[in-house]
Design a protein around this motif. Structure first.
Motif, PDB file in Angstrom:
ATOM      1  N   TYR A 198     -19.452  46.626  -9.696  1.00 13.13           N
ATOM      2  CA  TYR A 198     -19.365  45.188  -9.924  1.00 13.13           C
ATOM      3  C   TYR A 198     -20.499  44.694 -10.811  1.00 13.13           C
ATOM      4  O   TYR A 198     -21.125  43.691 -10.546  1.00 13.13           O
ATOM      5  CB  TYR A 198     -19.356  44.421  -8.601  1.00 13.13           C
ATOM      6  N   LYS A 199     -20.764  45.432 -11.873  1.00 17.29           N
ATOM      7  CA  LYS A 199     -21.763  45.009 -12.837  1.00 17.29           C
ATOM      8  C   LYS A 199     -21.081  44.334 -14.011  1.00 17.29           C
ATOM      9  O   LYS A 199     -19.897  44.527 -14.267  1.00 17.29           O
ATOM     10  CB  LYS A 199     -22.572  46.215 -13.310  1.00 17.29           C
ATOM     11  N   TYR A 200     -21.854  43.522 -14.704  1.00 15.04           N
ATOM     12  CA  TYR A 200     -21.348  42.734 -15.811  1.00 15.04           C
ATOM     13  C   TYR A 200     -22.149  43.064 -17.068  1.00 15.04           C
ATOM     14  O   TYR A 200     -23.373  43.157 -17.017  1.00 15.04           O
ATOM     15  CB  TYR A 200     -21.471  41.240 -15.495  1.00 15.04           C
ATOM     16  N   THR A 204      -8.203  38.061 -16.194  1.00 12.75           N
ATOM     17  CA  THR A 204      -8.223  39.106 -15.162  1.00 12.75           C
ATOM     18  C   THR A 204      -6.843  39.735 -15.011  1.00 12.75           C
ATOM     19  O   THR A 204      -6.338  39.880 -13.903  1.00 12.75           O
ATOM     20  CB  THR A 204      -8.682  38.530 -13.813  1.00 12.75           C
ATOM     21  N   LEU A 213     -15.195  46.159 -12.415  1.00 10.69           N
ATOM     22  CA  LEU A 213     -14.837  45.754 -11.066  1.00 10.69           C
ATOM     23  C   LEU A 213     -14.551  46.941 -10.163  1.00 10.69           C
ATOM     24  O   LEU A 213     -14.098  46.785  -9.046  1.00 10.69           O
ATOM     25  CB  LEU A 213     -13.621  44.827 -11.093  1.00 10.69           C
ATOM     26  N   LEU A 257     -25.875  29.442 -16.879  1.00 10.85           N
ATOM     27  CA  LEU A 257     -24.609  29.684 -17.562  1.00 10.85           C
ATOM     28  C   LEU A 257     -23.467  29.038 -16.783  1.00 10.85           C
ATOM     29  O   LEU A 257     -23.398  29.137 -15.550  1.00 10.85           O
ATOM     30  CB  LEU A 257     -24.348  31.191 -17.675  1.00 10.85           C
ATOM     31  N   PHE A 277     -23.137  41.777 -20.817  1.00 17.70           N
ATOM     32  CA  PHE A 277     -23.189  40.551 -21.609  1.00 17.70           C
ATOM     33  C   PHE A 277     -23.311  40.860 -23.093  1.00 17.70           C
ATOM     34  O   PHE A 277     -24.066  41.755 -23.494  1.00 17.70           O
ATOM     35  CB  PHE A 277     -24.390  39.703 -21.182  1.00 17.70           C
ATOM     36  N   GLY A 278     -22.599  40.091 -23.904  1.00 11.62           N
ATOM     37  CA  GLY A 278     -22.858  40.116 -25.335  1.00 11.62           C
ATOM     38  C   GLY A 278     -24.188  39.425 -25.618  1.00 11.62           C
ATOM     39  O   GLY A 278     -24.792  38.814 -24.739  1.00 11.62           O
ATOM     40  N   PHE A 312     -14.837  37.389 -19.625  1.00 15.71           N
ATOM     41  CA  PHE A 312     -15.279  36.021 -19.352  1.00 15.71           C
ATOM     42  C   PHE A 312     -15.952  35.444 -20.594  1.00 15.71           C
ATOM     43  O   PHE A 312     -16.534  36.174 -21.396  1.00 15.71           O
ATOM     44  CB  PHE A 312     -16.314  36.000 -18.212  1.00 15.71           C
ATOM     45  N   LYS A 332     -11.755  32.816 -17.857  1.00 19.48           N
ATOM     46  CA  LYS A 332     -11.782  34.242 -17.543  1.00 19.48           C
ATOM     47  C   LYS A 332     -10.393  34.839 -17.689  1.00 19.48           C
ATOM     48  O   LYS A 332      -9.380  34.171 -17.498  1.00 19.48           O
ATOM     49  CB  LYS A 332     -12.292  34.467 -16.116  1.00 19.48           C
ATOM     50  N   GLN A 354     -23.985  28.180 -22.371  1.00 19.84           N
ATOM     51  CA  GLN A 354     -25.330  27.872 -21.896  1.00 19.84           C
ATOM     52  C   GLN A 354     -25.959  26.814 -22.796  1.00 19.84           C
ATOM     53  O   GLN A 354     -26.145  27.039 -23.988  1.00 19.84           O
ATOM     54  CB  GLN A 354     -26.210  29.129 -21.887  1.00 19.84           C
ATOM     55  N   TYR A 405     -18.864  32.380 -21.093  1.00 22.09           N
ATOM     56  CA  TYR A 405     -19.773  31.414 -20.474  1.00 22.09           C
ATOM     57  C   TYR A 405     -20.447  30.601 -21.579  1.00 22.09           C
ATOM     58  O   TYR A 405     -20.651  31.096 -22.690  1.00 22.09           O
ATOM     59  CB  TYR A 405     -20.876  32.125 -19.677  1.00 22.09           C
ATOM     60  N   PHE A 456     -21.581  33.116 -24.411  1.00 19.76           N
ATOM     61  CA  PHE A 456     -21.676  34.533 -24.086  1.00 19.76           C
ATOM     62  C   PHE A 456     -20.318  35.076 -23.670  1.00 19.76           C
ATOM     63  O   PHE A 456     -19.632  34.493 -22.828  1.00 19.76           O
ATOM     64  CB  PHE A 456     -22.667  34.767 -22.940  1.00 19.76           C
ATOM     65  N   LEU A 498     -19.260  28.850 -16.425  1.00 19.56           N
ATOM     66  CA  LEU A 498     -18.037  29.567 -16.738  1.00 19.56           C
ATOM     67  C   LEU A 498     -17.082  28.673 -17.511  1.00 19.56           C
ATOM     68  O   LEU A 498     -16.752  27.565 -17.076  1.00 19.56           O
ATOM     69  CB  LEU A 498     -17.372  30.039 -15.447  1.00 19.56           C
TER      70      LEU A 498
END
Lengths: 114, 114
Positions: free
Chosen positions: A100-102, A51, A96, A44, A104-105, A34, A49, A38, A36, A90, A46
């Protein structure tokens, strides 16, 4: 383990010139990715993405990104920068499978010069 | 309008005080997340919840607590044990159903220590 690296902490471009924000990822399997955006003191939003469908992904506001598995990259581009594009961007990779954690850069701050 | 709301926008904490940040969503999402954002860093996961009455610690849970009694609500308490609470806090929720990989963010709460 998954990780994501944004190669530039700051990028400056002139209005009307192309934008390139670089992102490399590490994943032991095919990830979801993804981008995002900001704006200051905001949440943030979107942009786009990936997938596991088309490798060239088009997003909002004229942004697009290409998933390149061989290079483990997911760079964000826009043909012509606008003053309103000035913000922090970001790159995010997700797990997944189960948690289901993400991840981030650390973000790239884009400055657009008049 | 569907979305995620966070309140308050700014919150001031005195030393030794517990404070609670509100996060509400009307998107019918099952999963919700709390992140902390510090300058020059990406978002770091504090807690997440994939379903009502269940939640898991993220990477920086010490000094924080959460509850998930209702699907729509995921409040975060910053306790006196959190010695460096000054940051921007972001709540997010994740889509449910077939395409359940995308997170959507609230507008954030900035916590400052007096």
């Amino acid at each position: 383990a998954q990780s994501v690296t944004q190669l530039d902490s700051h990028v400056s471009v002139s209005e009307g010139t192309p934008v390139l924000l670089r992102c490399n990822y590490s994943s032991s399997y095919s990830p979801s990715l993804f981008w995002y955006v900001q704006h200051p003191n905001k949440g943030l939003q979107l942009l786009l993405k990936y997938t596991s469908a088309a490798t060239l992904v088009k997003g909002i506001n004229g942004f697009e990104a290409e998933f390149k598995k061989s290079e483990t990259s997911f760079h964000l581009t826009k043909p012509s920068a606008h003053m309103s594009d000035a913000a922090e961007y970001f790159c995010v990779v997700s797990d997944l499978r189960g948690t289901y954690k993400y991840i981030f850069g650390t973000g790239t701050r884009l400055k657009v010069l008049a | 309008d569907g979305g995620i709301t966070q309140s308050p926008k700014y919150l001031f904490r005195k030393e030794g005080q517990n404070v609670t940040l509100s996060c509400e969503q009307n998107l019918n999402h099952d999963a919700m997340y709390w992140y902390r954002q510090d300058p020059g860093q990406g978002l770091r996961l504090i807690y997440y919840s994939q379903i009502v009455n269940d939640f898991q610690k993220g990477d920086i849970a010490e000094g924080y607590s959460v509850s998930r009694e209702k699907k729509e609500s995921f409040p975060l308490t910053v306790t006196s044990a959190q010695k460096n609470p000054t940051a921007f806090y972001l709540c997010a929720s994740r889509t449910s159903g077939e395409k359940k990989e995308t997170q959507y963010f609230g507008p954030g709460t900035r916590l400052l220590v007096l």
